[in-house]
Design an enzyme around this catalytic site. Structure first.
Site, PDB file in Angstrom:
ATOM      1  N   GLY A 117     -12.898  -3.339  -0.352  1.00  0.00           N
ATOM      2  CA  GLY A 117     -14.224  -2.804  -0.039  1.00  0.00           C
ATOM      3  C   GLY A 117     -14.640  -1.732  -1.030  1.00  0.00           C
TER       4      GLY A 117
ATOM      5  N   ARG B  84       0.828  -1.217   0.000  1.00  0.00           N
ATOM      6  CA  ARG B  84       0.000   0.000   0.000  1.00  0.00           C
ATOM      7  C   ARG B  84       0.859   1.262   0.000  1.00  0.00           C
ATOM      8  NH1 ARG B  84      -4.732  -2.074   3.993  1.00  0.00           N
ATOM      9  NH2 ARG B  84      -6.026  -2.924   2.353  1.00  0.00           N
TER      10      ARG B  84
ATOM     11  N   LYS C 211     -19.304 -16.248   0.977  1.00  0.00           N
ATOM     12  CA  LYS C 211     -20.748 -16.100   1.131  1.00  0.00           C
ATOM     13  C   LYS C 211     -21.421 -15.324   0.009  1.00  0.00           C
ATOM     14  CE  LYS C 211     -21.154 -16.589   6.051  1.00  0.00           C
ATOM     15  NZ  LYS C 211     -21.512 -15.950   7.304  1.00  0.00           N
TER      16      LYS C 211
ATOM     17  N   GLY D 115      -9.632  -8.433  -1.060  1.00  0.00           N
ATOM     18  CA  GLY D 115      -8.496  -8.915  -0.276  1.00  0.00           C
ATOM     19  C   GLY D 115      -8.056 -10.326  -0.603  1.00  0.00           C
TER      20      GLY D 115
HETATM   21  P1  AMP Z   1     -14.731 -13.674   0.872  1.00  0.00           P
HETATM   22  O1  AMP Z   1     -14.100 -12.810   1.941  1.00  0.00           O
HETATM   23  O2  AMP Z   1     -16.216 -13.749   0.947  1.00  0.00           O
HETATM   24  O3  AMP Z   1     -14.225 -13.312  -0.499  1.00  0.00           O
HETATM   25  O4  AMP Z   1     -14.265 -15.158   1.166  1.00  0.00           O
HETATM   26  C1  AMP Z   1     -12.934 -15.575   1.090  1.00  0.00           C
HETATM   27  C2  AMP Z   1     -12.787 -16.851   1.848  1.00  0.00           C
HETATM   28  O5  AMP Z   1     -13.654 -17.806   1.315  1.00  0.00           O
HETATM   29  C3  AMP Z   1     -11.410 -17.459   1.777  1.00  0.00           C
HETATM   30  O6  AMP Z   1     -10.810 -17.382   3.028  1.00  0.00           O
HETATM   31  C4  AMP Z   1     -11.664 -18.904   1.379  1.00  0.00           C
HETATM   32  O7  AMP Z   1     -10.948 -19.837   2.151  1.00  0.00           O
HETATM   33  C5  AMP Z   1     -13.144 -19.067   1.635  1.00  0.00           C
HETATM   34  N1  AMP Z   1     -13.736 -20.111   0.784  1.00  0.00           N
HETATM   35  C6  AMP Z   1     -13.640 -20.239  -0.540  1.00  0.00           C
HETATM   36  N2  AMP Z   1     -14.290 -21.352  -0.961  1.00  0.00           N
HETATM   37  C7  AMP Z   1     -14.813 -21.931   0.131  1.00  0.00           C
HETATM   38  C8  AMP Z   1     -15.567 -23.115   0.355  1.00  0.00           C
HETATM   39  N3  AMP Z   1     -15.911 -23.901  -0.651  1.00  0.00           N
HETATM   40  N4  AMP Z   1     -15.934 -23.396   1.619  1.00  0.00           N
HETATM   41  C9  AMP Z   1     -15.575 -22.598   2.637  1.00  0.00           C
HETATM   42  N5  AMP Z   1     -14.848 -21.461   2.497  1.00  0.00           N
HETATM   43  C10 AMP Z   1     -14.476 -21.133   1.262  1.00  0.00           C
END
Ligand code: AMP
Length: 395
Positions: A376, A35, A197, A353
């Protein structure tokens, strides 16, 4: 957009909002200076002009004045990078900040103490913003990572510089890259959305559906979609309350003629750890006590083909639990497909991130067109929102 490259700021006191929110180890060494490096073009332009450069930033989430969040910790690092005198003010407003600014010579840099030592920063308070503005003749915002915040230093302060406010080079590059992808994309345009999610990315998915030719959904969020089409997903991540939403997104994609690609196979484990027993399966048929933690080979091939035929690509969120070596393959291969497509002339934008962490982990960072420094802020831009930090300069 008012461009700092078109002006000279010689002798001017220029206050620059940077994003120096860098990770530090327990001895306060910077463990990833990306950064700070990203802000160098703006700082160097101002130093070449012989401006007096005042840098302000937040660091972490302090509750009041906490020494471990002091911006003092970045001064040596910055001085080494810039090769000019970098001084430090232990307050970001008030008489000591004013005194430090008055001592500043042309072509020198002053770093102000953490803005978030004052709660007024996050509240966007006008009086605090005025006190910051009293230190300078010109305001530059180069903190894309904080541009979605309506804070004193990112937004309120701009009104005190009605004609002397500018975008820094980083912020301009970020906005230009996003605009290029969103408003003038060379087709076919593919967005790849992954991560844990659905709930965190609903607005992004809805907004991108209106723009893209193909939407690829992977990662943990894909299993809610798979459930929505009647698949058996075992103990994979599921957001029950988002099943209807997933159905409506699938329906909408059909109405809009957008190709929506979900994984067709899955790498599953009987526990959320790298030593767990692994079973691969069709995405619609995951065994009861197993959870899908990565996309399988068939999905990788289908997604990669689509990516390699695309001319504009946006990637946000990993395809699996890439932090564990047994479940990193999908994310790695999709990253590689994006790089291959980029070599063949596609414009690729990676942000958020975890996708940035993945790109770094697999050493792909030099092979994509642009990596956004603000997860974000990028998400909010993709959602179609106007960022307060951008609006304040344009107003
Ligand atoms: P996000 O912050 O929503 O972009 O989520 C990122 C996180 O999602 C990472 O730490 C991944 O380890 C997790 N992730 C990706 N695929 C899966 C999965 N199939 N089951 C559980 N966690 C996941």
């Amino acid at each position: 957009m008012k461009n700092i490259l078109d002006q000279s700021f010689e002798g001017k006191r220029v206050i620059v909002r940077v994003d120096f929110n860098v990770p530090l180890d327990e001895k306060f060494n910077i463990t990833d200076g990306s950064r700070i490096n990203a802000a160098l073009p703006t700082i160097n332009k101002l130093l070449n002009d012989k401006a007096r450069v005042i840098l302000m930033s937040h660091l972490g989430r302090p509750k009041g004045k906490e020494e471990r969040y002091s911006l003092r910790h970045i001064v040596n690092y910055l001085q080494k990078l810039l090769g000019v005198l970098v001084s430090f003010s232990d307050d970001c407003i008030g008489s000591s900040a004013k005194k430090a600014v008055s001592k500043l010579n042309n072509g020198e840099v002053l770093v102000l103490e953490n803005l978030r030592f004052y709660k007024q920063e996050k509240l966007g308070e006008e009086r605090f913003a005025r006190q910051l503005s009293d230190l300078a003749d010109v305001y530059v915002n180069d903190a894309f990572g904080a541009a979605h915040r309506n804070h004193a230093s990112t937004s309120t302060i701009a009104s005190f510089f009605p004609s002397e406010k500018y975008f820094g080079l980083l912020l301009k590059k970020e906005v230009d890259s996003l605009e290029k992808a969103l408003n003038n994309p060379e087709k076919p345009f593919t967005a790849i959305i992954g991560g844990a999610k659905v709930s965190g990315k609903i607005e992004v998915i809805k907004s991108l559906l209106e723009k893209v030719d193909c939407l690829i959904i992977g990662g943990g969020m894909a299993y809610t979609f798979v459930r929505a089409i009647g698949g058996k997903i075992g103990s994979s991540l599921l957001e029950e309350d988002k099943i209807d939403l997933a159905k409506s997104i699938i329906k909408k994609s059909k109405e809009l003629g957008v190709k929506l690609l979900l994984p067709v196979d899955s790498v599953n484990a009987n526990d959320f750890n790298s030593d767990a027993d692994i079973k691969k399966s069709d995405i619609l048929d995951i065994q009861d006590s197993y959870m899908g933690l990565d996309i399988g080979e068939k999905s990788i091939n289908i997604f990669s083909k689509e990516i390699e035929n695309s001319k504009t690509i946006i990637w946000n969120g990993p395809m699996g639990v890439f932090e564990m070596s047994n479940f990193e393959n999908g994310t790695k291969k999709i990253g590689e497909a994006i790089c291959k497509s980029t070599v063949n002339g596609a414009f690729s934008l990676v942000g958020g991130g975890d996708s940035v962490a993945a790109v770094k982990k697999f050493n792909l960072e030099d092979q994509v067109s642009y990596i956004s420094t603000g997860g974000g802020a990028m998400l909010e831009y993709l959602e179609g929102k106007e960022l307060p930090g951008v609006r304040a300069i344009l107003k």
